[in-house]
Design a protein around this motif. Structure first.
Motif, PDB file in Angstrom:
ATOM      1  N   VAL A   1     -12.855  68.200  25.504  1.00  0.00           N
ATOM      2  CA  VAL A   1     -13.763  69.285  25.114  1.00  0.00           C
ATOM      3  C   VAL A   1     -13.596  70.517  26.007  1.00  0.00           C
ATOM      4  N   ASP A   2     -13.046  70.339  27.199  1.00  0.00           N
ATOM      5  CA  ASP A   2     -12.832  71.479  28.089  1.00  0.00           C
ATOM      6  C   ASP A   2     -11.673  72.360  27.625  1.00  0.00           C
ATOM      7  N   THR A   3     -10.617  71.729  27.113  1.00  0.00           N
ATOM      8  CA  THR A   3      -9.434  72.476  26.668  1.00  0.00           C
ATOM      9  C   THR A   3      -9.368  72.630  25.150  1.00  0.00           C
ATOM     10  N   ASN A   4     -10.302  71.955  24.446  1.00  0.00           N
ATOM     11  CA  ASN A   4     -10.310  71.962  22.973  1.00  0.00           C
ATOM     12  C   ASN A   4      -8.986  71.470  22.391  1.00  0.00           C
ATOM     13  N   GLU A   5      -8.467  70.386  22.958  1.00  0.00           N
ATOM     14  CA  GLU A   5      -7.200  69.816  22.508  1.00  0.00           C
ATOM     15  C   GLU A   5      -7.302  68.299  22.408  1.00  0.00           C
ATOM     16  N   TYR A   6      -6.553  67.738  21.447  1.00  0.00           N
ATOM     17  CA  TYR A   6      -6.367  66.297  21.405  1.00  0.00           C
ATOM     18  C   TYR A   6      -5.356  65.946  22.473  1.00  0.00           C
ATOM     19  N   ILE A   7      -5.630  64.895  23.239  1.00  0.00           N
ATOM     20  CA  ILE A   7      -4.701  64.538  24.316  1.00  0.00           C
ATOM     21  C   ILE A   7      -4.053  63.177  24.113  1.00  0.00           C
ATOM     22  N   ALA A   8      -4.537  62.409  23.148  1.00  0.00           N
ATOM     23  CA  ALA A   8      -3.914  61.121  22.831  1.00  0.00           C
ATOM     24  C   ALA A   8      -4.419  60.652  21.472  1.00  0.00           C
TER      25      ALA A   8
END
Length: 78
Positions: A33-40
């Motif tokens: 939620v901090d970077t607004n990206e899926y990470i896995a």
């Protein structure tokens, strides 16, 4: 599930992640939620078939919901 996603976050490439998310199937994913990206992400194995009408032949039983063909079918459709 969370442990598996955290492990994948360390080794999964951006291309692999993008491919899984773009496939449109059932997945489990970890979102930052901090970077607004899926990470896995990984494809979820539901462990069951989506086929609701089972081939049966020849013919149908009186209590079946059947669609008659050369090999009858049965199933509830739900």
């Amino acid at each position: 599930m969370i442990a598996q996603l955290e492990t994948l976050a360390e080794s999964q490439s951006a291309a692999q992640l993008e491919e899984i998310l773009a496939a449109g199937g059932p997945v489990q994913s970890l979102y930052d939620v901090d970077t607004n990206e899926y990470i896995a992400a990984y494809v979820e194995d539901r462990g069951f078939s989506t086929l609701t009408i089972t081939p049966r032949g020849p013919g149908c039983a009186k209590t079946d919901a059947c669609a008659n063909s050369t090999r009858g079918f049965y199933g509830s459709g739900s």
